[in-house]
Design a protein around this motif. Structure first.
Motif, PDB file in Angstrom:
ATOM      1  N   PRO A  67       0.825  -1.212   0.000  1.00 38.36           N
ATOM      2  CA  PRO A  67       0.000   0.000   0.000  1.00 38.36           C
ATOM      3  C   PRO A  67       0.864   1.268   0.000  1.00 38.36           C
ATOM      4  CG  PRO A  67      -0.847  -1.580   1.578  1.00 38.36           C
ATOM      5  CD  PRO A  67       0.472  -2.120   1.103  1.00 38.36           C
ATOM      6  N   TYR A  68       2.042   1.176   0.602  1.00 39.35           N
ATOM      7  CA  TYR A  68       2.918   2.358   0.674  1.00 39.35           C
ATOM      8  C   TYR A  68       3.776   2.493  -0.571  1.00 39.35           C
ATOM      9  CZ  TYR A  68       0.698   2.312   5.013  1.00 39.35           C
ATOM     10  OH  TYR A  68      -0.316   2.325   5.933  1.00 39.35           O
ATOM     11  N   ILE A  81       5.272   5.620  -5.131  1.00 42.55           N
ATOM     12  CA  ILE A  81       5.619   5.533  -6.552  1.00 42.55           C
ATOM     13  C   ILE A  81       4.576   6.267  -7.388  1.00 42.55           C
ATOM     14  CG2 ILE A  81       5.914   3.969  -8.507  1.00 42.55           C
ATOM     15  CD1 ILE A  81       6.888   1.861  -6.387  1.00 42.55           C
ATOM     16  N   ARG A  82       5.022   7.330  -8.060  1.00 44.13           N
ATOM     17  CA  ARG A  82       4.124   8.115  -8.901  1.00 44.13           C
ATOM     18  C   ARG A  82       4.678   8.169 -10.322  1.00 44.13           C
ATOM     19  NH1 ARG A  82      -0.561   9.481  -5.928  1.00 44.13           N
ATOM     20  NH2 ARG A  82       0.099   8.599  -3.961  1.00 44.13           N
ATOM     21  N   ASN A  97      -2.527  -1.243  -6.682  1.00 40.33           N
ATOM     22  CA  ASN A  97      -2.502  -0.017  -7.483  1.00 40.33           C
ATOM     23  C   ASN A  97      -1.142   0.689  -7.440  1.00 40.33           C
ATOM     24  OD1 ASN A  97      -3.514   1.849  -9.223  1.00 40.33           O
ATOM     25  ND2 ASN A  97      -4.527   3.067  -7.629  1.00 40.33           N
ATOM     26  N   ILE A  98      -0.105  -0.065  -7.716  1.00 39.60           N
ATOM     27  CA  ILE A  98       1.238   0.523  -7.777  1.00 39.60           C
ATOM     28  C   ILE A  98       1.543   0.845  -9.236  1.00 39.60           C
ATOM     29  CG2 ILE A  98       3.688   0.153  -7.275  1.00 39.60           C
ATOM     30  CD1 ILE A  98       2.742  -1.994  -5.222  1.00 39.60           C
ATOM     31  N   SER A  99       1.360   2.115  -9.594  1.00 39.29           N
ATOM     32  CA  SER A  99       1.513   2.475 -11.000  1.00 39.29           C
ATOM     33  C   SER A  99       2.320   3.748 -11.146  1.00 39.29           C
ATOM     34  CB  SER A  99       0.136   2.631 -11.645  1.00 39.29           C
ATOM     35  OG  SER A  99      -0.571   3.665 -11.014  1.00 39.29           O
ATOM     36  N   ALA A 136       2.485   1.972  -3.327  1.00 44.07           N
ATOM     37  CA  ALA A 136       1.510   2.679  -4.169  1.00 44.07           C
ATOM     38  C   ALA A 136       1.536   4.173  -3.900  1.00 44.07           C
ATOM     39  CB  ALA A 136       0.106   2.121  -3.918  1.00 44.07           C
ATOM     40  N   LYS A 137       1.771   4.521  -2.658  1.00 45.39           N
ATOM     41  CA  LYS A 137       1.808   5.935  -2.302  1.00 45.39           C
ATOM     42  C   LYS A 137       3.096   6.608  -2.769  1.00 45.39           C
ATOM     43  CE  LYS A 137       1.368   9.039   1.562  1.00 45.39           C
ATOM     44  NZ  LYS A 137       1.439   9.235   2.994  1.00 45.39           N
TER      45      LYS A 137
END
Lengths: 549, 549
Positions: free
Chosen positions: B153-154, B159-160, B278-280, B156-157
């Motif tokens: 979950p992190y 990585i942008r 949702n790691i994108s 995902a946060k």
């Protein structure tokens, strides 16, 4: 609140993709944001300390809020500090004959309850494992809040003869104390990392000596590694470790809030646990005299230092730009940044700068200095300055076309902004000295600030007013437990009377009775003459009281 | 059964005080004992491997049984090995750009369940915290069995943009898998220590490359540090990590039992977890072309090495005298023991021996060799030889009066008993070379033994008979999941037919499909020609099958 606002400012405008994330932590009171890039810290340390701290720890990428309240993620930027502390402390305790080991984290209920006074100190905060898969466990297992009750049954097994003593074990591990009061990153967390040393000795004298030696190591971790001044002393009976004989402590201080903080503790457990767990050994003297051997109980110590230490260093040194890291523990001690480059800079000059940065990096690395080159092409020098200032890197080395030609570079100190010229020919030496200067400077500054916040209070009327000036109070004290309870209640009541936003209505507790007692004639405690500031009974020693974390 | 029987033999006769200890672990099948001193190992490795192993790990002071089944105490003698592995592995992954961090050990139920296939792989073994103090928790918390669902979950946060990639984190921590099958010290424990690396990459190619690089580090931990040969390969679909794309592995082998053992695994998770969590990130190519940016899912890896590795090394190298430790990880590499001293030895000679031992110790320490002087006056040289042989110290240096005069000493190897003369003038060099020789010799011996235990099986009739000769079987295999299930069932059934005490009625599973496929003309897999040994379908590759831990 968008999930992106805590996002470290690593990408330039237009590169962001805010996206919903249910797992994202929600720090309270964070300024509203709509996905815009957040560079730097929006709060002033002296104006809104709580939000300042929260922004500093997250935006510097030290820490991330986790989905379980009171648990936090140690990102590499903070974990590396912990590793530096580990490395140093391990080398020191190895000299003392302490060996590292690892004990299970689960404590059977009956073992936890062996030492009654001890378990009462922790019972309310114990996390219990009651199920495995879908199966209910027969005996519930506590997640260790500390490991006395895990280890000591085995100390009893391993220790038979005086030849098995001293036994000196240490472990680095996680522990859990499910506190219900407000969690605070690093300072008060439900899971934390620490080392816990557990030792057994044949005599009290030997145990006492070790308690003192370990406390001195804790002082050095704070003062020499973290550049944070601490006060050594002994805890009051009320504040000592549950089930132990006496507790020594190093006490830190957060000037911005005027609150003390327990920095690390070294306990002498006496023979109390040894009696409960039956840790005994043959008496060598009795054997030597040829008489019947008489089993004696071992003298035990336990001592611990936690990841709280990182939070203390952040609070003491940080400023309105963000972190200020002490060189000895900083992940990156020196960041090298190319400067003065624009569209008119020749390829030749650019190549020379690249080469110089590379050489500088290598020279520093060879000298054991943790350096990093920030040569990201799409970011301006100014952006990089802010980036690394927020993250507290102790020194910035700027290298531009003119510098290369002059065989020099500019070094800027994070702690006070001072710039100086360093020479490329002697770069490792110059930087090494500068890092030492920064380390010493940070400690000196913190110490001066702390010293200025110690008030010698000899009448009660001055006690709360001094607390309200964000000071810790040294008072002649009777050392009575009832008196301590009263001081807390009385100072809390009086604090409430003058309450405003800045002065918390918090009572003062005893932090420690400092080993270093005032020796001046006007301050010396005179038996039968000097009276306790609170209760008027005979004072025994000066004691340090304060609001605290 | 007395609590003293597992007591390490550290005190001479008459110094023991057996005492009742309810907490004392009760290893099964341990020979009856009435508090007499236990020196050495009472079981033969080849005759009663299970009791041999249990005695070796406890009497060498590697490990202690704990009051919670499946949890064990790592005493300094084993923990130090783990620290040596950590030190080496940390230095290697730092070169790969991996950073250490620490994530909480509690996983909220909903996070654990995010990736369905993954959670199914662990659900039955999860330990649940359901209470804090006396309060029932609203959401139950799993103690991490592994940290994918804690960390991602992190990810995902954080990585942008592609600039945030690769993200490479590692942590050293404890994990819990509450298995209900028989626990085994080091090999199968409910709490264990490991490192878990978790990385995210922009491309599959980059992820693949890292999977391979990490697997090579695992090979080196086993082969270069622990002197244990391993086979690199990829797991079958049935055996791969739950929720991942593919799993690579290094597979060890325990000759005495003829069983394979998974030594460490490096997984490519593909984009499966990235999609669930949702790691994108932005697609750099799409941006470069000026088009609309298109978020892509990251490619992820995870990889882990556990304290099981210590158990594998013990099982492979140990002998009837006890532990045999590989020099590179041994806590003590060289023990120095005074010899040839009796009541006629002059004070002068005694002093000369003491001085020589001290000088030798210092010379070795200076050269980075972990040495120890055993100068305990009340123990005989023979007692000390046994003491340190049981504990597996790779080299013993004997120093007697004649040696001192001749400027030499005797070095005895633990692994094969060979003695040689070393010169005091060049002691550090001589010992350093000998340690290298021991390390290489131990690996060569273990490899020869392992190689002799690999059977190339091309018809089913040979399969179980080879297993019963304590071999692993390499077979041409179709790689079908149903076929693998059938092989296990079929080999189990046939094993039972010939069952005696030495051959467990255990089926064989696929250990890996080795990267190193036979290239000889007679072994090469021929498409459409070579058939699967079990089902007769077309074979794809040689696969390693065996009974296993």
């Amino acid at each position: 609140m968008s999930a992106t606002q805590d996002k470290p400012a690593a990408a330039p405008k237009g590169q962001k993709t805010p996206k919903p994330n249910k797992m994202a932590p929600k720090p309270k009171n964070e300024a509203a944001s709509t996905g815009a890039i957040q560079i730097g810290i929006e709060y002033k340390k002296n104006e809104d300390f709580s939000n300042w701290y929260q922004q500093v720890v997250t935006r510097s990428e030290m820490l991330e809020y986790y989905d379980v309240s009171g648990c936090y993620i140690f990102r590499p930027w903070s974990y590396r500090i912990w590793q530096e502390i580990q490395k140093w402390f391990d080398s020191q305790i190895e000299e003392l004959g302490v060996e590292n080991s690892y004990f299970p984290m689960f404590v059977p209920k009956k073992a936890l309850e062996t030492e009654k006074e001890h378990v009462e100190g922790f019972a309310a905060e114990v996390a219990w494992v009651t199920k495995a898969g879908n199966t209910d466990m027969e005996e519930h297992l506590a997640v260790r809040p500390t490991s006395e009750t895990v280890m000591y049954p085995y100390f009893a097994k391993w220790i038979r003869s005086h030849r098995d003593l001293p036994l000196k074990l240490n472990q680095w591990c996680n522990v859990v104390r499910w506190e219900f009061s407000n969690p605070q990153p690093f300072l008060r967390t439900r899971e934390f990392l620490w080392q816990e040393g557990h030792t057994a000795h044949a005599t009290k004298a030997e145990a006492d000596e070790e308690v003192t030696a370990i406390l001195e190591l804790y002082r050095r971790v704070y003062e020499e590694l973290l550049a944070v001044p601490v006060i050594k002393g002994v805890k009051s009976e009320k504040e000592k470790f549950a089930g132990g004989l006496y507790t020594t402590t190093v006490e830190g201080f957060i000037p911005t809030t005027g609150r003390g903080i327990q920095a690390a503790t070294s306990h002498c457990l006496g023979q109390n646990f040894a009696k409960m767990f039956n840790i005994s050994f043959e008496d060598p003297n009795a054997i030597a005299e040829g008489g019947e051997s008489k089993p004696l109980h071992a003298w035990q110590n336990s001592w611990g230092l936690t990841t709280r230490s990182i939070g203390v260093a952040i609070m003491v040194h940080g400023d309105d730009k963000g972190l200020v890291l002490p060189p000895r523990v900083a992940t990156v001690q020196v960041v090298i940044i190319p400067c003065g480059i624009n569209k008119n800079t020749s390829d030749e000059d650019r190549a020379a700068i690249d080469r110089t940065m590379d050489e500088t990096f290598k020279a520093l690395k060879k000298a054991g200095i943790r350096a990093k080159v920030d040569d990201r092409p799409t970011y301006s020098a100014g952006y990089k300055f802010n980036h690394w200032e927020l993250r507290g890197v102790p020194l910035r080395v700027e290298i531009g076309p003119k510098d290369v030609k002059a065989g020099q570079a500019v070094a800027a100190r994070r702690d006070n902004g001072e710039k100086s010229t360093v020479h490329l020919a002697s770069i490792a030496d110059d930087i090494s000295k500068l890092l030492d200067t920064v380390q010493a400077g940070m400690f000196a500054k913190a110490k001066a600030e702390r010293d200025a916040s110690l008030a010698y209070v000899t009448k009660w009327e001055d006690f709360v007013p001094e607390l309200n000036k964000k000071k810790l109070c040294l008072i002649p004290w009777c050392e009575g437990e009832a008196c301590e309870t009263e001081i807390k209640a009385r100072s809390k009541a009086q604090s409430a009377e003058v309450l405003d936003d800045k002065a918390p209505s918090m009572g003062a507790k005893s932090l420690c009775i400092p080993f270093d007692q005032p020796q001046d004639e006007d301050k010396k405690i005179k038996a039968g003459e000097t009276k306790c500031v609170n209760c008027g009974k005979d004072a025994k020693r000066w004691a340090l009281f304060g609001r605290s974390y």
